[in-house]
Scaffold this motif. Structure first.
Motif, PDB file in Angstrom:
ATOM      1  N   THR A  75       0.853  -1.189   0.000  1.00 23.76           N
ATOM      2  CA  THR A  75       0.000   0.000   0.000  1.00 23.76           C
ATOM      3  C   THR A  75       0.886   1.235   0.000  1.00 23.76           C
ATOM      4  OG1 THR A  75      -1.737  -1.161   1.215  1.00 23.76           O
ATOM      5  CG2 THR A  75      -1.835   1.244   1.191  1.00 23.76           C
ATOM      6  N   THR A  76       0.576   2.175  -0.899  1.00 21.06           N
ATOM      7  CA  THR A  76       1.348   3.411  -1.031  1.00 21.06           C
ATOM      8  C   THR A  76       0.428   4.604  -0.846  1.00 21.06           C
ATOM      9  OG1 THR A  76       2.858   2.335  -2.581  1.00 21.06           O
ATOM     10  CG2 THR A  76       2.891   4.735  -2.514  1.00 21.06           C
ATOM     11  N   VAL A  77       0.872   5.554  -0.036  1.00 18.09           N
ATOM     12  CA  VAL A  77       0.126   6.795   0.186  1.00 18.09           C
ATOM     13  C   VAL A  77       0.971   7.947  -0.351  1.00 18.09           C
ATOM     14  CG1 VAL A  77      -0.953   8.327   1.858  1.00 18.09           C
ATOM     15  CG2 VAL A  77      -1.013   5.846   2.208  1.00 18.09           C
ATOM     16  N   ILE A  93      -4.584  13.479  -1.765  1.00 22.31           N
ATOM     17  CA  ILE A  93      -4.022  12.272  -1.178  1.00 22.31           C
ATOM     18  C   ILE A  93      -4.418  11.099  -2.064  1.00 22.31           C
ATOM     19  CG2 ILE A  93      -3.982  10.733   0.809  1.00 22.31           C
ATOM     20  CD1 ILE A  93      -4.659  13.067   2.568  1.00 22.31           C
ATOM     21  N   ASN A  94      -3.412  10.395  -2.583  1.00 20.04           N
ATOM     22  CA  ASN A  94      -3.653   9.243  -3.443  1.00 20.04           C
ATOM     23  C   ASN A  94      -3.214   7.982  -2.710  1.00 20.04           C
ATOM     24  OD1 ASN A  94      -2.538   7.171  -5.563  1.00 20.04           O
ATOM     25  ND2 ASN A  94      -4.047   8.407  -6.636  1.00 20.04           N
ATOM     26  N   ILE A  95      -4.137   7.061  -2.545  1.00 15.92           N
ATOM     27  CA  ILE A  95      -3.863   5.800  -1.861  1.00 15.92           C
ATOM     28  C   ILE A  95      -3.986   4.675  -2.879  1.00 15.92           C
ATOM     29  CG2 ILE A  95      -4.539   4.251   0.004  1.00 15.92           C
ATOM     30  CD1 ILE A  95      -5.791   6.640   1.405  1.00 15.92           C
ATOM     31  N   SER A  96      -2.926   3.902  -3.044  1.00 17.65           N
ATOM     32  CA  SER A  96      -2.942   2.801  -3.998  1.00 17.65           C
ATOM     33  C   SER A  96      -2.529   1.511  -3.295  1.00 17.65           C
ATOM     34  CB  SER A  96      -1.999   3.072  -5.176  1.00 17.65           C
ATOM     35  OG  SER A  96      -0.667   3.238  -4.740  1.00 17.65           O
ATOM     36  N   ASN A 129      -0.589 -12.376 -12.140  1.00 17.78           N
ATOM     37  CA  ASN A 129      -1.860 -11.662 -12.018  1.00 17.78           C
ATOM     38  C   ASN A 129      -1.681 -10.517 -11.026  1.00 17.78           C
ATOM     39  OD1 ASN A 129      -3.399 -13.460 -13.722  1.00 17.78           O
ATOM     40  ND2 ASN A 129      -3.377 -14.934 -12.043  1.00 17.78           N
ATOM     41  N   GLU A 130      -2.125  -9.327 -11.418  1.00 13.57           N
ATOM     42  CA  GLU A 130      -1.920  -8.152 -10.583  1.00 13.57           C
ATOM     43  C   GLU A 130      -3.194  -7.317 -10.543  1.00 13.57           C
ATOM     44  OE1 GLU A 130       1.932  -5.781 -10.613  1.00 13.57           O
ATOM     45  OE2 GLU A 130       0.572  -4.364 -11.571  1.00 13.57           O
ATOM     46  N   ASP A 131      -3.573  -6.902  -9.345  1.00 14.71           N
ATOM     47  CA  ASP A 131      -4.736  -6.036  -9.134  1.00 14.71           C
ATOM     48  C   ASP A 131      -4.268  -4.745  -8.471  1.00 14.71           C
ATOM     49  OD1 ASP A 131      -6.550  -7.934 -10.125  1.00 14.71           O
ATOM     50  OD2 ASP A 131      -6.648  -8.928  -8.185  1.00 14.71           O
ATOM     51  N   LEU A 132      -4.707  -3.618  -9.026  1.00 15.83           N
ATOM     52  CA  LEU A 132      -4.344  -2.310  -8.494  1.00 15.83           C
ATOM     53  C   LEU A 132      -5.610  -1.553  -8.121  1.00 15.83           C
ATOM     54  CD1 LEU A 132      -2.354   0.037  -7.926  1.00 15.83           C
ATOM     55  CD2 LEU A 132      -2.582   0.670 -10.341  1.00 15.83           C
ATOM     56  N   ARG A 133      -5.662  -1.097  -6.869  1.00 16.27           N
ATOM     57  CA  ARG A 133      -6.802  -0.295  -6.396  1.00 16.27           C
ATOM     58  C   ARG A 133      -6.287   1.062  -5.967  1.00 16.27           C
ATOM     59  NH1 ARG A 133      -9.069   0.868  -1.438  1.00 16.27           N
ATOM     60  NH2 ARG A 133      -7.564  -0.496  -0.399  1.00 16.27           N
ATOM     61  N   PRO A 142     -15.064   9.712  -2.204  1.00 20.42           N
ATOM     62  CA  PRO A 142     -13.953   8.853  -2.630  1.00 20.42           C
ATOM     63  C   PRO A 142     -14.464   7.647  -3.410  1.00 20.42           C
ATOM     64  CG  PRO A 142     -13.732   9.469  -0.318  1.00 20.42           C
ATOM     65  CD  PRO A 142     -15.112   9.895  -0.751  1.00 20.42           C
ATOM     66  N   VAL A 143     -13.860   7.382  -4.544  1.00 17.82           N
ATOM     67  CA  VAL A 143     -14.230   6.261  -5.403  1.00 17.82           C
ATOM     68  C   VAL A 143     -12.975   5.447  -5.700  1.00 17.82           C
ATOM     69  CG1 VAL A 143     -15.199   5.547  -7.619  1.00 17.82           C
ATOM     70  CG2 VAL A 143     -16.143   7.530  -6.422  1.00 17.82           C
ATOM     71  N   ASP A 144     -13.091   4.141  -5.588  1.00 16.57           N
ATOM     72  CA  ASP A 144     -11.963   3.271  -5.898  1.00 16.57           C
ATOM     73  C   ASP A 144     -11.878   3.062  -7.402  1.00 16.57           C
ATOM     74  OD1 ASP A 144     -11.292   3.020  -3.293  1.00 16.57           O
ATOM     75  OD2 ASP A 144     -12.294   1.103  -2.994  1.00 16.57           O
ATOM     76  N   ASN A 145     -10.666   3.238  -7.939  1.00 13.74           N
ATOM     77  CA  ASN A 145     -10.387   2.916  -9.332  1.00 13.74           C
ATOM     78  C   ASN A 145      -9.648   1.587  -9.360  1.00 13.74           C
ATOM     79  OD1 ASN A 145     -11.431   5.422 -10.251  1.00 13.74           O
ATOM     80  ND2 ASN A 145      -9.490   6.415  -9.736  1.00 13.74           N
ATOM     81  N   LEU A 146     -10.211   0.621 -10.039  1.00 14.00           N
ATOM     82  CA  LEU A 146      -9.652  -0.723 -10.093  1.00 14.00           C
ATOM     83  C   LEU A 146      -9.063  -0.995 -11.468  1.00 14.00           C
ATOM     84  CD1 LEU A 146     -12.490  -2.710  -8.267  1.00 14.00           C
ATOM     85  CD2 LEU A 146     -10.415  -1.729  -7.287  1.00 14.00           C
ATOM     86  N   ARG A 147      -7.843  -1.558 -11.474  1.00 12.04           N
ATOM     87  CA  ARG A 147      -7.204  -1.970 -12.724  1.00 12.04           C
ATOM     88  C   ARG A 147      -6.620  -3.359 -12.533  1.00 12.04           C
ATOM     89  NH1 ARG A 147      -4.537   3.079 -12.732  1.00 12.04           N
ATOM     90  NH2 ARG A 147      -2.525   1.996 -12.536  1.00 12.04           N
TER      91      ARG A 147
END
Length: 352
Positions: A75-77, A93-96, A129-133, A142-147
């Motif tokens: 997790t990166t802030v 603030i970007n949380i990934s 397999n990789e998931d990024l939120r 706040p809305v989660d962007n999923l890739r």
């Protein structure tokens, strides 16, 4: 006839409590042929990493299929703004959060050319397999962007040799010199499809890979040395190596000539034989990877990240199934931030 030695000794990846293991036609250094033990009493010490053990006996071919799974979560802030007071931040603030699963199936072929020289070839196949939120705060609700991203294919093929330097006599450990070459046979990050990442206003903010690469894209050469020291009832082992990664010109679109940081690796541990079929081992491995350099327009610059520390604590068990086959299970737990959270590997060495 001399009495048999009472140490638990590791020979060709095998141990026997109380005696040295040897096969007909194979002379163990410092052990007369009259003291050779029956090969069906041999068991394999569970290796923490590859290439732990004495070299393969001359004329013997070992085929080792293996399957491993590594899981990573980070997790990166990132904060873009300024602080009014220590408890109040004005800005974005970007949380990934990234979750990554890597499955590796591999075939390793080992052959003993002499009582001191062994060569091996490892051919891996990767499925990633990789998931990024991502969540951007302070932009309304706040809305989660999923890739999602994935990739699969042939990895980087490895060719290695090992040479036994000492025979372990006189109370000294067995010393082995190793040399490994890794070829860029896998699909590198510079070969996969890439697309521009835009913000809400349509401004470019980065590059996204269309699929996960399965290779590094660089040639690497790794000389090293390892030791094995029998100390009844345990077998101590360790290794040290230096990975030299060759720079390569990836073109102007990829930043010019890129030189990945060379890697310093070391590890140590011990193994125990419970009986003639079951063994256990515990060890630690660490890698230090310095900065990557990019040479573009005759200038040399460093990448934004500092050196990377990858450390993992591992334990494994091995069960001898037949005189020529054994089953090994290894579990690794990452102890540094850059290491995978966990990794499980299953091996089935078959000797002919």
């Amino acid at each position: 006839m001399r009495p048999r030695r009472s140490l638990t000794l590791l020979v060709a990846g095998c141990v026997v409590a109380g005696q040295v293991v040897a096969e007909p036609g194979y002379q163990d250094y410092g052990t007369p042929e009259s003291d050779q033990a029956a090969p069906d009493k041999a068991i394999e010490i569970a290796s923490i990493t590859t290439d732990r053990g004495i070299v393969t006996r001359p004329g013997r071919l070992t085929i080792e299929p293996s399957l491993s799974h590594a899981y990573s979560n980070s997790t990166t802030v990132a904060i873009e703004g300024y602080t009014v007071i220590p408890a109040l931040v004005v800005g974005l603030i970007n949380i990934s959060e990234i979750q990554r699963d890597i499955f590796v199936g591999a075939f390793t072929f080992k052959y003993g050319f002499s009582s001191r020289l062994e060569a091996s070839l490892r051919i891996p196949y990767l499925v990633i397999n990789e998931d990024l939120r991502e969540r951007q705060a302070f932009q309304g609700t706040p809305v989660d962007n999923l890739r999602e991203a994935s990739g699969q294919g042939l990895g980087d093929v490895e060719l290695s040799t090992r040479f036994q330097l000492t025979d372990g006599s006189g109370g000294w450990p067995y010393l082995l010199g190793t040399f490994r070459v890794k070829a860029p046979t896998g699909e590198s990050p510079f070969d996969v499809e890439r697309r521009q990442l835009l913000d809400n206003d349509g401004n470019p903010i980065g590059i996204v890979l269309g699929e996960r690469p399965t290779g590094s894209g660089f040639w690497s050469f790794e000389p090293g040395i390892s030791f094995i020291y029998p100390s009844d009832p345990a077998v101590l082992f360790g290794n040290f190596s230096y990975v030299r990664t060759m720079p390569d010109d990836k073109g102007e679109d990829n930043g010019g000539t890129i030189k990945p940081g060379d890697v310093v690796r070391f590890g140590f541990g011990m193994g125990f034989a419970f009986n003639e079929r079951t063994s256990f081992s515990l060890g630690y491995d660490h890698s230090v990877i310095p900065k990557t350099s990019v040479e573009f327009d005759t200038s040399l610059t460093d990448a934004a990240f500092d050196r990377v520390q990858v450390g993992s604590l591992s334990f494994g068990m091995s069960q001898r199934l037949t005189p020529n086959a054994s089953l090994g299970l290894t579990v690794s737990i990452g102890v540094t931030e850059q290491a995978p959270n966990s990794e499980i590997a299953l091996r089935l060495p078959l000797s002919f």
